[in-house]
Design a protein around this motif. Sequence first.
Motif, PDB file in Angstrom:
ATOM      1  N   ILE A 156       8.491  10.572  10.392  1.00  0.00           N
ATOM      2  CA  ILE A 156       8.460   9.286   9.809  1.00  0.00           C
ATOM      3  C   ILE A 156       7.302   8.485  10.220  1.00  0.00           C
ATOM      4  O   ILE A 156       7.190   8.403  11.600  1.00  0.00           O
ATOM      5  CB  ILE A 156       9.761   8.535  10.339  1.00  0.00           C
ATOM      6  N   VAL A 157       6.448   7.766   9.406  1.00  0.00           N
ATOM      7  CA  VAL A 157       5.384   6.902   9.686  1.00  0.00           C
ATOM      8  C   VAL A 157       5.770   5.651   9.195  1.00  0.00           C
ATOM      9  O   VAL A 157       6.247   5.316   8.180  1.00  0.00           O
ATOM     10  CB  VAL A 157       4.039   7.313   8.835  1.00  0.00           C
ATOM     11  N   LYS A 158       5.485   4.571  10.303  1.00  0.00           N
ATOM     12  CA  LYS A 158       6.052   3.100   9.947  1.00  0.00           C
ATOM     13  C   LYS A 158       4.972   2.225  10.454  1.00  0.00           C
ATOM     14  O   LYS A 158       4.291   2.351  11.254  1.00  0.00           O
ATOM     15  CB  LYS A 158       7.396   2.975  10.657  1.00  0.00           C
ATOM     16  N   MET A 159       4.822   1.235   9.782  1.00  0.00           N
ATOM     17  CA  MET A 159       3.910   0.116   9.817  1.00  0.00           C
ATOM     18  C   MET A 159       4.647  -1.287   9.913  1.00  0.00           C
ATOM     19  O   MET A 159       5.188  -1.696   8.731  1.00  0.00           O
ATOM     20  CB  MET A 159       2.757  -0.009   9.019  1.00  0.00           C
ATOM     21  N   ASN A 160       4.499  -2.078  10.931  1.00  0.00           N
ATOM     22  CA  ASN A 160       5.476  -3.430  10.832  1.00  0.00           C
ATOM     23  C   ASN A 160       4.311  -4.491  11.365  1.00  0.00           C
ATOM     24  O   ASN A 160       3.439  -4.156  11.827  1.00  0.00           O
ATOM     25  CB  ASN A 160       6.304  -3.279  11.904  1.00  0.00           C
ATOM     26  N   ALA A 161       4.610  -5.851  10.869  1.00  0.00           N
ATOM     27  CA  ALA A 161       4.092  -6.941  11.282  1.00  0.00           C
ATOM     28  C   ALA A 161       2.696  -7.011  11.264  1.00  0.00           C
ATOM     29  O   ALA A 161       1.897  -7.337  12.097  1.00  0.00           O
ATOM     30  CB  ALA A 161       4.476  -7.248  12.708  1.00  0.00           C
ATOM     31  N   ASP A 162       1.928  -6.515  10.105  1.00  0.00           N
ATOM     32  CA  ASP A 162       0.630  -6.849   9.726  1.00  0.00           C
ATOM     33  C   ASP A 162       0.430  -8.211   9.031  1.00  0.00           C
ATOM     34  O   ASP A 162       1.130  -8.467   8.107  1.00  0.00           O
ATOM     35  CB  ASP A 162       0.042  -5.703   8.834  1.00  0.00           C
ATOM     36  N   PRO A 163      -0.553  -9.147   9.228  1.00  0.00           N
ATOM     37  CA  PRO A 163      -0.702 -10.374   8.805  1.00  0.00           C
ATOM     38  C   PRO A 163      -1.331 -10.181   7.154  1.00  0.00           C
ATOM     39  O   PRO A 163      -1.021 -11.276   6.574  1.00  0.00           O
ATOM     40  CB  PRO A 163      -1.855 -10.968   9.724  1.00  0.00           C
ATOM     41  N   LYS A 164      -1.887  -9.084   6.734  1.00  0.00           N
ATOM     42  CA  LYS A 164      -2.185  -8.889   5.596  1.00  0.00           C
ATOM     43  C   LYS A 164      -1.468  -7.891   4.376  1.00  0.00           C
ATOM     44  O   LYS A 164      -1.101  -8.409   3.053  1.00  0.00           O
ATOM     45  CB  LYS A 164      -3.647  -8.385   5.499  1.00  0.00           C
ATOM     46  N   TYR A 167       7.480   8.957  14.137  1.00  0.00           N
ATOM     47  CA  TYR A 167       8.681   8.735  14.703  1.00  0.00           C
ATOM     48  C   TYR A 167       8.985  10.511  14.276  1.00  0.00           C
ATOM     49  O   TYR A 167       8.700  10.932  13.044  1.00  0.00           O
ATOM     50  CB  TYR A 167       9.666   8.212  14.302  1.00  0.00           C
ATOM     51  N   LEU A 168       9.767  11.244  15.315  1.00  0.00           N
ATOM     52  CA  LEU A 168      10.627  12.313  14.758  1.00  0.00           C
ATOM     53  C   LEU A 168      11.866  12.027  14.412  1.00  0.00           C
ATOM     54  O   LEU A 168      12.681  11.612  15.380  1.00  0.00           O
ATOM     55  CB  LEU A 168      10.149  13.410  15.946  1.00  0.00           C
ATOM     56  N   LYS A 169      12.523  12.469  13.318  1.00  0.00           N
ATOM     57  CA  LYS A 169      13.871  12.445  12.783  1.00  0.00           C
ATOM     58  C   LYS A 169      14.484  11.027  12.724  1.00  0.00           C
ATOM     59  O   LYS A 169      15.123  10.564  11.742  1.00  0.00           O
ATOM     60  CB  LYS A 169      14.650  13.346  13.595  1.00  0.00           C
ATOM     61  N   GLU A 170      14.342  10.159  13.788  1.00  0.00           N
ATOM     62  CA  GLU A 170      14.718   8.855  13.807  1.00  0.00           C
ATOM     63  C   GLU A 170      13.828   7.733  14.266  1.00  0.00           C
ATOM     64  O   GLU A 170      13.064   7.923  15.144  1.00  0.00           O
ATOM     65  CB  GLU A 170      15.952   8.704  14.801  1.00  0.00           C
ATOM     66  N   ILE A 171      13.895   6.473  13.746  1.00  0.00           N
ATOM     67  CA  ILE A 171      13.200   5.469  14.224  1.00  0.00           C
ATOM     68  C   ILE A 171      13.794   4.734  15.340  1.00  0.00           C
ATOM     69  O   ILE A 171      14.684   4.085  15.235  1.00  0.00           O
ATOM     70  CB  ILE A 171      12.998   4.388  13.042  1.00  0.00           C
ATOM     71  N   GLU A 203       6.828   2.408   5.130  1.00  0.00           N
ATOM     72  CA  GLU A 203       7.710   3.209   5.819  1.00  0.00           C
ATOM     73  C   GLU A 203       7.565   4.485   4.957  1.00  0.00           C
ATOM     74  O   GLU A 203       7.806   4.561   3.763  1.00  0.00           O
ATOM     75  CB  GLU A 203       9.126   2.785   6.096  1.00  0.00           C
ATOM     76  N   GLU A 204       7.043   5.694   5.393  1.00  0.00           N
ATOM     77  CA  GLU A 204       6.970   7.053   4.586  1.00  0.00           C
ATOM     78  C   GLU A 204       7.385   8.077   5.655  1.00  0.00           C
ATOM     79  O   GLU A 204       7.288   8.142   6.642  1.00  0.00           O
ATOM     80  CB  GLU A 204       5.648   7.228   4.047  1.00  0.00           C
ATOM     81  N   GLN A 205       7.974   9.012   5.148  1.00  0.00           N
ATOM     82  CA  GLN A 205       8.671  10.251   5.758  1.00  0.00           C
ATOM     83  C   GLN A 205       8.210  11.652   5.067  1.00  0.00           C
ATOM     84  O   GLN A 205       7.921  11.323   3.816  1.00  0.00           O
ATOM     85  CB  GLN A 205      10.018  10.123   6.072  1.00  0.00           C
ATOM     86  N   ILE A 206       8.310  12.908   5.841  1.00  0.00           N
ATOM     87  CA  ILE A 206       8.025  13.927   5.261  1.00  0.00           C
ATOM     88  C   ILE A 206       8.959  15.034   6.031  1.00  0.00           C
ATOM     89  O   ILE A 206       8.767  14.931   7.210  1.00  0.00           O
ATOM     90  CB  ILE A 206       6.382  14.382   5.194  1.00  0.00           C
ATOM     91  N   PHE A 253       0.826  -1.107  -0.118  1.00  0.00           N
ATOM     92  CA  PHE A 253      -0.123  -0.080  -0.014  1.00  0.00           C
ATOM     93  C   PHE A 253       0.958   1.273   0.083  1.00  0.00           C
ATOM     94  O   PHE A 253       2.011   1.138   0.222  1.00  0.00           O
ATOM     95  CB  PHE A 253      -0.980  -0.056   1.217  1.00  0.00           C
ATOM     96  N   THR A 254       0.411   2.556   0.034  1.00  0.00           N
ATOM     97  CA  THR A 254       0.932   3.654  -0.159  1.00  0.00           C
ATOM     98  C   THR A 254       0.459   4.620   0.880  1.00  0.00           C
ATOM     99  O   THR A 254      -0.757   4.596   1.006  1.00  0.00           O
ATOM    100  CB  THR A 254       0.780   4.307  -1.751  1.00  0.00           C
ATOM    101  N   MET A 255       1.346   5.370   1.571  1.00  0.00           N
ATOM    102  CA  MET A 255       1.037   6.183   2.553  1.00  0.00           C
ATOM    103  C   MET A 255       1.134   7.625   1.864  1.00  0.00           C
ATOM    104  O   MET A 255       2.384   7.833   1.538  1.00  0.00           O
ATOM    105  CB  MET A 255       1.676   5.959   3.994  1.00  0.00           C
ATOM    106  N   ASN A 256       0.071   8.532   2.139  1.00  0.00           N
ATOM    107  CA  ASN A 256       0.125  10.066   1.887  1.00  0.00           C
ATOM    108  C   ASN A 256       0.141  10.693   3.023  1.00  0.00           C
ATOM    109  O   ASN A 256      -0.873  10.677   3.965  1.00  0.00           O
ATOM    110  CB  ASN A 256      -1.027  10.035   1.067  1.00  0.00           C
ATOM    111  N   ILE A 257       1.155  11.347   3.358  1.00  0.00           N
ATOM    112  CA  ILE A 257       1.360  12.011   4.771  1.00  0.00           C
ATOM    113  C   ILE A 257       1.089  13.704   4.401  1.00  0.00           C
ATOM    114  O   ILE A 257       1.627  14.023   3.724  1.00  0.00           O
ATOM    115  CB  ILE A 257       2.654  11.983   5.264  1.00  0.00           C
ATOM    116  N   ASN A 258       0.355  14.361   5.286  1.00  0.00           N
ATOM    117  CA  ASN A 258       0.156  15.661   5.315  1.00  0.00           C
ATOM    118  C   ASN A 258       0.427  16.262   6.681  1.00  0.00           C
ATOM    119  O   ASN A 258      -0.355  15.731   7.649  1.00  0.00           O
ATOM    120  CB  ASN A 258      -0.847  16.066   4.709  1.00  0.00           C
ATOM    121  N   ALA A 259       1.274  17.120   6.970  1.00  0.00           N
ATOM    122  CA  ALA A 259       1.281  17.844   8.369  1.00  0.00           C
ATOM    123  C   ALA A 259       0.549  18.939   8.452  1.00  0.00           C
ATOM    124  O   ALA A 259       0.444  19.800   7.340  1.00  0.00           O
ATOM    125  CB  ALA A 259       2.950  18.364   8.173  1.00  0.00           C
TER     126      ALA A 259
END
Length: 316
Positions: free
Chosen positions: A139-147, A91-95, A152-155, A51-57
């Motif tokens: 930084i937005v991150k998602m881990n270990a989803d069964p589907k 996350y801010l700046k670093e994971i 990971e995406e950052q802005i 999937f694709t993540m679109n981030i908006n601050a």
Amino acid sequence: MKEMKNEYLHIKSRWSQCRIIFISVTIIALIITNNSAIGQEPKDTASKLSFTMNINAIASNGTRSLKVIVTRKENKKTIMVDDLNTPLDLYLKEIKDYDAVTGTGWMSKTLLNNEGEGIFIFPSWFRGLADSVHEYTFIVKMNADPKYQDAEEQISIADAIVKLEYSGEDSVKSLAASISGWKDQAYIPVANAELKLCIKRTFNFLPIGEAGVATDSLGEISGEIPLDVPGNANRTITLAARLEDDDTYGTVEVTKDVPWAILPKANPIRGRTLWSPGDNAPLLLVISSVIIIVIIWGTIFYLVSLLFKIKRLGKT
């Protein structure tokens, strides 16, 4: 004696053959098992969806948040991801875990709603950090989803300040706004920015002025407010200036309530008519319905009581 010796040699030869066959089968089984174990992880990974993540601050009246929209491709169409059950981490700046010394690391987490959207609420310590830091990498991150596959995406954005001024003298109502962005260790006017002047409604923003107008060299823009626009019930109107989805500053908005004479239209009082809802039906119709229901159920109870009397009479 010779026959016993020949039989012994025959048995020994058969035993050697069995040992060779057993060892060969064991080696082949180990090779197949190892190849299956090695190939299992890529197969599982390949079976998961991407999937694709679109981030908006977003900075609204000085309060920051982060909005993420998750989509994926299906049959050459872009659809919202509404079945992601694993939280997204911010996350801010670093994971890494939150580091109070540097003010970096984990900030917040969120779950997606039915429309594939999620809002990250910033922690309280971020406000103190924002007083001295004006450029951020989220930084937005998602881990270990069964589907779904890990993503990971950052802005990277910078601070911006929007100021709003209202002029309500005489018969002309006008609105002016200016924007300054953080650059080279200072706030400087942002020219050619699509800063929109709006009136805030219940669910959206109503733009005013000419479409597609950008700020001048001083980062300023102005426009007239229509005089026939209804305001709020408390005799005010909410004005706004918005910079939407900018590559450098994200979404920045500021609102301001000012006095306003035109009130919203009041909802008419509902009369008791045949097409009204049940709680506002005509009284004659309500009374008639109740009487008919009482008569029907009364008749049923009367007939049942007669049956019991007949039964008692039959016993006596």
